[in-house]
Motif scaffolding. Structure first.
Motif, mmCIF file in Angstrom:
data_model
loop_
_atom_site.group_PDB
_atom_site.id
_atom_site.type_symbol
_atom_site.label_atom_id
_atom_site.label_comp_id
_atom_site.label_asym_id
_atom_site.label_seq_id
_atom_site.Cartn_x
_atom_site.Cartn_y
_atom_site.Cartn_z
ATOM 1 N N GLY A 103 1.012 -1.232 0.080
ATOM 2 C CA GLY A 103 0.015 0.020 0.029
ATOM 3 C C GLY A 103 0.788 1.220 -0.046
ATOM 4 N N LYS A 104 1.890 1.277 0.837
ATOM 5 C CA LYS A 104 2.894 2.434 0.737
ATOM 6 C C LYS A 104 3.416 2.754 -0.789
ATOM 7 C CE LYS A 104 3.863 1.847 5.747
ATOM 8 N NZ LYS A 104 4.754 1.317 6.702
ATOM 9 N N GLN A 105 3.613 1.622 -1.419
ATOM 10 C CA GLN A 105 4.272 1.889 -2.694
ATOM 11 C C GLN A 105 2.950 2.283 -3.596
ATOM 12 O OE1 GLN A 105 7.577 1.667 -3.732
ATOM 13 N NE2 GLN A 105 8.233 1.379 -1.690
ATOM 14 N N LEU A 106 1.982 1.669 -3.344
ATOM 15 C CA LEU A 106 1.034 1.655 -4.456
ATOM 16 C C LEU A 106 0.126 3.093 -4.284
ATOM 17 C CD1 LEU A 106 -0.907 0.239 -6.688
ATOM 18 C CD2 LEU A 106 -2.138 -0.841 -4.803
ATOM 19 N N VAL A 107 -0.180 3.641 -3.285
ATOM 20 C CA VAL A 107 -1.019 4.583 -3.181
ATOM 21 C C VAL A 107 -0.386 5.673 -3.737
ATOM 22 C CG1 VAL A 107 -2.217 6.306 -1.511
ATOM 23 C CG2 VAL A 107 -2.342 3.779 -1.219
ATOM 24 N N PRO A 108 0.745 6.238 -3.462
ATOM 25 C CA PRO A 108 1.350 7.527 -4.190
ATOM 26 C C PRO A 108 1.486 7.298 -5.635
ATOM 27 C CG PRO A 108 2.782 6.614 -2.305
ATOM 28 C CD PRO A 108 1.616 5.655 -2.407
ATOM 29 N N ARG A 109 1.652 6.294 -6.073
ATOM 30 C CA ARG A 109 1.856 5.908 -7.567
ATOM 31 C C ARG A 109 0.344 6.050 -8.223
ATOM 32 N NH1 ARG A 109 6.216 3.058 -5.912
ATOM 33 N NH2 ARG A 109 7.890 2.837 -7.137
ATOM 34 N N LEU A 110 -0.718 5.674 -7.563
ATOM 35 C CA LEU A 110 -2.072 5.765 -8.121
ATOM 36 C C LEU A 110 -2.380 7.268 -8.023
ATOM 37 C CD1 LEU A 110 -4.015 2.968 -6.364
ATOM 38 C CD2 LEU A 110 -3.610 3.289 -8.761
ATOM 39 N N VAL A 111 -1.911 8.176 -6.917
ATOM 40 C CA VAL A 111 -2.237 9.448 -6.958
ATOM 41 C C VAL A 111 -1.393 10.296 -8.084
ATOM 42 C CG1 VAL A 111 -1.794 11.507 -5.296
ATOM 43 C CG2 VAL A 111 -2.772 9.361 -4.338
ATOM 44 N N ILE B 157 9.165 -4.722 -4.376
ATOM 45 C CA ILE B 157 7.960 -4.224 -4.042
ATOM 46 C C ILE B 157 7.353 -3.084 -5.116
ATOM 47 C CG2 ILE B 157 8.651 -2.812 -2.312
ATOM 48 C CD1 ILE B 157 5.610 -4.853 -1.900
ATOM 49 N N ALA B 158 8.349 -2.359 -5.435
ATOM 50 C CA ALA B 158 7.787 -1.165 -6.191
ATOM 51 C C ALA B 158 7.546 -1.361 -7.719
ATOM 52 C CB ALA B 158 9.405 -0.051 -6.299
ATOM 53 N N ASP B 159 8.284 -2.614 -8.162
ATOM 54 C CA ASP B 159 7.870 -2.978 -9.477
ATOM 55 C C ASP B 159 6.434 -3.826 -9.313
ATOM 56 O OD1 ASP B 159 10.070 -2.487 -11.110
ATOM 57 O OD2 ASP B 159 11.105 -4.256 -10.337
ATOM 58 N N ALA B 160 6.004 -4.333 -8.481
ATOM 59 C CA ALA B 160 4.616 -5.220 -7.912
ATOM 60 C C ALA B 160 3.586 -3.732 -8.077
ATOM 61 C CB ALA B 160 4.748 -5.758 -6.772
ATOM 62 N N ALA B 161 3.955 -2.685 -7.335
ATOM 63 C CA ALA B 161 3.031 -1.507 -7.336
ATOM 64 C C ALA B 161 2.807 -0.919 -8.547
ATOM 65 C CB ALA B 161 3.684 -0.599 -6.377
ATOM 66 N N GLU B 162 3.835 -0.911 -9.516
ATOM 67 C CA GLU B 162 3.693 -0.418 -10.907
ATOM 68 C C GLU B 162 2.674 -1.376 -11.683
ATOM 69 O OE1 GLU B 162 4.707 2.288 -12.035
ATOM 70 O OE2 GLU B 162 6.211 3.011 -10.924
ATOM 71 N N ALA B 163 2.991 -2.448 -11.450
ATOM 72 C CA ALA B 163 2.189 -3.478 -12.178
ATOM 73 C C ALA B 163 0.894 -3.510 -11.818
ATOM 74 C CB ALA B 163 2.532 -4.959 -11.947
#
Length: 309
Positions: free
Chosen positions: A13-21, A214-220
């Motif tokens: 979540g900490k990686q994903l939320v900022p990327r979505l924003v 984890i960052a690559d998983a968030a990008e995916a």
């Protein structure tokens, strides 16, 4: 789009939320505790309060957020004790069963069109056939007893998401996470065990692992939110490798001596049957479909690069 993330305070979540924003989405974070409001606000999300195991609360939170997409990243995995594997995953298994059912029910009740869910492609494929599996391969139908509840929970989650009426269900089978906030982060207990030669190679070390930063998983995951088609995707790097290869290489990266080797029966005594399976029988996963259909490429294509600490 309006996106609700359940599990926004975890490593993903900490990686994903900022990327979505950053991608221009309006993000809502479903959290259980009032004390987490400030944390998710810092990530750029608007908090909504609900206990994932309380169906009424979940539906109320989803109605409040009115999302077009729900992203299910609910887990509760701490240190994994392979001798008691089922205990380590018990809370997460419950979230993957009851929490999934509650989120899917809320999505159906409120007209959510897309549902993206975290699954596991690191420890779940059948331990037969070739060393690397695609998404058509079966999950393990005869797991050792300690791993059976975890795999059953994964199967429940995937069937619930992919079978939900009027919802585009997307399942992401992540590889073994490494990077910030994971069990393979700088200073983590697991890396310290490797550094201190307390993490031996068991048997032939033939178990094939697929990793993902984890960052690559968030990008995916962002790619799946925006343009994924219904179905299952393996989210792993390009370099599945047997334990006998990656564990000594990681020890060298850490400046540690080469790991010890122990026979399977010693490994079973020390790490349980699940530990032996992880070391000797796992199958890796292919990311070809995710590359082809999501347009995703891992920035860390190999653990040899990404696990440098």
């Amino acid at each position: 789009m309006r996106v609700l993330v359940a599990g926004a305070t975890g490593a993903m979540g900490k990686q994903l939320v900022p990327r979505l924003v950053d991608a221009g989405h309006e993000v809502f974070a479903m959290i259980r505790k009032e004390s987490d409001k400030a944390r998710v606000a810092e990530l750029g999300a608007e908090p909504v309060i609900a206990d994932a195991l309380d169906r009424a609360q979940v539906e109320a939170a989803v109605r409040q957020a009115a999302p077009e997409v729900i992203v299910h990243q609910l887990t509760a995995i701490g240190h994994v004790d392979t001798r008691h594997f089922e205990r380590s995953f018990a809370a997460t298994d419950r979230l993957r069963i009851e929490g999934t059912d509650n989120l899917v029910a809320a999505a159906r009740a409120t007209g959510v069109r897309r549902f993206v869910a975290q699954s596991n492609g690191a420890f779940t494929y059948a331990r037969i056939g070739g060393p690397v599996k695609d998404e058509q391969a079966a999950l393990d139908r005869s797991p050792v007893g300690q791993m059976a509840p975890m795999i059953a929970a994964i199967e429940h989650l995937e069937k619930a998401v992919l079978g939900a009426d009027r919802i585009e269900g997307i399942v992401l089978r992540y590889g073994a996470f490494y990077g910030p906030g994971t069990s393979m982060a700088r200073g983590s207990e697991q890396l310290e065990m490797i550094r201190k030669r307390k993490f031996p190679v068991v048997g032939d070390g033939g178990g094939v692992w697929s990793f993902v930063h984890i960052a690559d998983a968030a990008e995916a995951t962002v790619a799946a939110v925006e343009n994924g088609g219904c179905g299952v995707y393996n989210i792993v790097d390009d370099d599945p490798a047997p334990v006998a290869e990656w564990l000594p290489a990681l020890a060298a990266m850490l400046g540690a001596k080469k790991p010890l080797r122990v026979p399977r029966f010693i490994g079973r005594l020390a790490a349980g049957q699940a530990g032996v399976v992880l070391m000797t029988e796992l199958r890796g996963a292919s990311n070809a479909k995710a590359k082809r259909e999501l347009g995703w490429r891992p920035a860390h294509p190999t653990w040899r690069q990404g696990l440098q600490v």
